[in-house]
Design a protein around this motif. Structure first.
Motif, PDB file in Angstrom:
ATOM      1  N   PHE A 117      11.489  17.917  29.722  1.00  0.00           N
ATOM      2  CA  PHE A 117      11.207  18.980  30.698  1.00  0.00           C
ATOM      3  C   PHE A 117      11.592  18.496  32.099  1.00  0.00           C
ATOM      4  O   PHE A 117      11.771  17.293  32.319  1.00  0.00           O
ATOM      5  N   VAL A 169      10.792  19.123  36.478  1.00  0.00           N
ATOM      6  CA  VAL A 169      10.225  19.820  37.639  1.00  0.00           C
ATOM      7  C   VAL A 169      10.872  19.218  38.877  1.00  0.00           C
ATOM      8  O   VAL A 169      10.770  18.018  39.126  1.00  0.00           O
ATOM      9  N   ASN A 207       4.757  10.621  39.435  1.00  0.00           N
ATOM     10  CA  ASN A 207       5.861   9.831  38.882  1.00  0.00           C
ATOM     11  C   ASN A 207       7.122  10.153  39.696  1.00  0.00           C
ATOM     12  O   ASN A 207       8.001  10.899  39.244  1.00  0.00           O
ATOM     13  N   LYS A 231      10.452  10.639  41.423  1.00  0.00           N
ATOM     14  CA  LYS A 231      11.832  10.440  40.973  1.00  0.00           C
ATOM     15  C   LYS A 231      12.702  10.047  42.158  1.00  0.00           C
ATOM     16  O   LYS A 231      12.336  10.250  43.308  1.00  0.00           O
TER      17      LYS A 231
HETATM   18  N1  LIG Z   1      11.317  12.949  44.157  1.00  0.00           N
HETATM   19  C1  LIG Z   1      10.690  13.813  43.328  1.00  0.00           C
HETATM   20  N2  LIG Z   1       9.889  13.325  42.360  1.00  0.00           N
HETATM   21  C2  LIG Z   1       9.248  14.168  41.524  1.00  0.00           C
HETATM   22  C3  LIG Z   1       9.373  15.574  41.656  1.00  0.00           C
HETATM   23  C4  LIG Z   1      10.239  16.070  42.671  1.00  0.00           C
HETATM   24  O1  LIG Z   1      10.434  17.272  42.850  1.00  0.00           O
HETATM   25  N3  LIG Z   1      10.866  15.153  43.494  1.00  0.00           N
HETATM   26  N4  LIG Z   1       8.678  16.405  40.799  1.00  0.00           N
HETATM   27  C5  LIG Z   1       7.450  15.825  40.240  1.00  0.00           C
HETATM   28  C6  LIG Z   1       6.774  16.636  39.258  1.00  0.00           C
HETATM   29  S1  LIG Z   1       5.817  17.921  39.842  1.00  0.00           S
HETATM   30  C7  LIG Z   1       6.775  16.312  37.937  1.00  0.00           C
HETATM   31  S2  LIG Z   1       5.827  17.160  36.819  1.00  0.00           S
HETATM   32  C8  LIG Z   1       7.617  15.219  37.413  1.00  0.00           C
HETATM   33  C9  LIG Z   1       8.560  15.769  36.390  1.00  0.00           C
HETATM   34  O2  LIG Z   1       9.410  14.765  35.891  1.00  0.00           O
HETATM   35  P1  LIG Z   1      10.674  15.181  35.037  1.00  0.00           P
HETATM   36  O3  LIG Z   1      11.443  16.208  35.818  1.00  0.00           O
HETATM   37  O4  LIG Z   1      11.425  13.918  34.800  1.00  0.00           O
HETATM   38  O5  LIG Z   1      10.152  15.762  33.767  1.00  0.00           O
HETATM   39  O6  LIG Z   1       8.390  14.581  38.441  1.00  0.00           O
HETATM   40  C10 LIG Z   1       7.694  14.439  39.650  1.00  0.00           C
HETATM   41  N5  LIG Z   1       8.475  13.637  40.555  1.00  0.00           N
END
Ligand SMILES: Nc1nc2c(c(=O)[nH]1)N[C@H]1C(S)=C(S)[C@@H](COP(=O)(O)O)O[C@H]1N2
Ligand SMILES: [Mo]
Length: 411
Positions: free
Chosen positions: A95, A97, A246, A248
């Motif tokens: 999934f 986000v 978490n 990214k």
């Molecule tokens: N830099 C960054 N990290 C982020 C996000 C983002 O929009 N930007 N979304 C977060 C949210 S709300 C979720 S639920 C998870 C989703 O990780 P996925 O896209 O690898 O499943 O990453 C998180 N880390």
């Protein structure tokens, strides 16, 4: 069992089974002729004709379900849990986000700054980081908003829509504590701020105990580099904590003595409580489970044998028990937990079942090794209120009509 999605392998499987039954009416030699004695297919594609990066069969169509808001930069996708097997989510179906789309980052140019209350402030390249000792851990990742639309009433038409914001991978990376110990952490350091290098600059405060426990600076997923959607080339993994922590495309960690109360901490990810209070830091994704097959959107193909199969997980620890009810919650049966059963990881459970063809409701209930039992919606409302959004971990009910049709119901 049939699924309402086209190209579902389960359906093909049953079509084949149907053919086999009619063939059984013929004599055994005719049957042999029809099956094994068909002329060989002849040569298939050579290895050189197959891709250098493997593709799945053209007959397999399982797909993420996408949705976005406004300009489309805020968006996400849902994992098709109804067609999953085992505990690992294929990387291409994980999934997503994103708060500001998926940035395009060249790993040779990517840097991670670590500063604040550390002995030595430092900028790491990916090459620097990847020289440290690594760990490989299976963990689920679940968005705090998984099942958000289900709070008030059952709306999702498939388990992908009700529960598709959870996925599970084997993550590879350097334990955060290894890097923090390398730089030295000051005695007054209590929190770590993690910031992403996307347009949204997603930032979250991580408690130091978690940073020094099992947090990972992850660069690989299921045996290869992270997918861009999952944070290539580097993401923070805080196992069992809500998805948004978490971070990214991780490019900055700041060590401090208090939380930063970032935009995301005081708005989207603060949870209203029925007593007019707000829970600001809801780190742990509580124990939860769901039957993925049979599930809403599928139709049982008449009375008879079915294997009930599902997923259970807990951000607090390891799944100890999953109970399944095939009679609307009147009686419960312990499901088989398929090895491996790992902490903060999807656990596959199964239970053989013979459907008598009568209307009924299926449900599952998990218990983790802290003793936490997955609540009903009523139980969850008591704690979180009936109009919550995040951290929906209530028991899911799948109603089975006499026709075999399965739907998402509340009780
Ligand atoms: N830099 C960054 N990290 C982020 C996000 C983002 O929009 N930007 N979304 C977060 C949210 S709300 C979720 S639920 C998870 C989703 O990780 P996925 O896209 O690898 O499943 O990453 C998180 N880390
Ligand atoms: Mo999320």
């Amino acid at each position: 069992m049939k699924s309402n999605q086209t190209g579902n392998p389960t359906r093909r499987h049953f079509m084949k089974a149907g053919m086999a039954t009619s063939a059984a009416l013929l004599s055994s030699s005719a049957l042999a002729q029809e099956t094994t004695l068909e002329p060989s297919r002849g040569p298939g594609k050579t290895v050189m004709e197959m891709g250098y990066y493997g593709e799945r069969s053209e007959y397999v169509k399982d797909a993420r379900m996408k949705g976005n808001r406004g300009t489309g930069l805020i968006g996400g996708s849902l994992t098709p849990l109804q067609h999953g097997h085992g505990i690992v989510t294929p990387s291409g179906l994980h999934f997503e986000v994103h708060h500001s789309g998926v940035p395009d980052i060249d790993p040779s140019e990517h840097k991670l700054l670590i500063h604040g209350l550390v002995g030595e402030e430092k900028v790491f390249t990916m090459e620097d980081l990847m020289r440290f000792p690594t760990v490989n851990r299976f963990h689920f990742l679940e968005c705090a908003g998984n099942g958000m639309g289900e709070w008030m009433s059952p709306r999702g038409q498939t388990v992908q829509q009700t529960h598709g914001l959870t996925s599970c991978s084997q993550w590879t990376g350097v334990p955060l504590k290894v890097i923090l110990n390398e730089l030295g952490v000051r005695g007054d350091a209590k929190w770590v701020l993690a910031e992403g290098d996307d347009g949204a600059r997603m930032t979250r405060s991580i408690p130091m105990w978690k940073a020094m426990d099992d947090a990972i600076l992850a660069f690989a997923q299921n045996g290869e580099f992270l997918r861009p959607e999952q944070g290539f080339p580097l993401r923070l993994l805080v196992p069992g904590f809500e998805g948004n922590m978490n971070v990214k495309w991780l490019h900055r960690l700041e060590v401090g003595d208090k939380p930063w109360w970032t935009h995301h901490e005081v708005t989207e990810y603060a949870d209203p409580r029925p007593d007019d209070k707000i829970r600001a830091f809801s780190f742990i994704m509580e124990g939860r489970s769901v039957i993925t097959s049979p599930s809403a959107g599928m139709t049982l193909n008449g009375p008879g044998f079915y294997e009930i199969s599902g997923l259970a997980w807990s951000g607090a620890g390891t799944i100890k028990k999953v109970e399944v009810s095939m009679d609307n919650g009147n009686t419960w049966h312990d499901a088989n937990l398929e090895a491996p059963v790992l902490p903060k990881c999807h656990t596959r459970f199964t239970l053989p079942w013979t459907w008598d063809g009568k209307e009924t409701t299926l449900m599952s209930r998990s218990t983790d090794d802290t003793g936490y039992v997955q609540p009903t919606y009523e139980g969850m409302y008591k704690l979180q209120g009936p109009i919550g959004l995040m951290h929906n971990n209530a028991i899911q009910n799948w109603h089975i009509a006499q026709t075999g049709e399965i739907t998402n119901v509340r009780s």
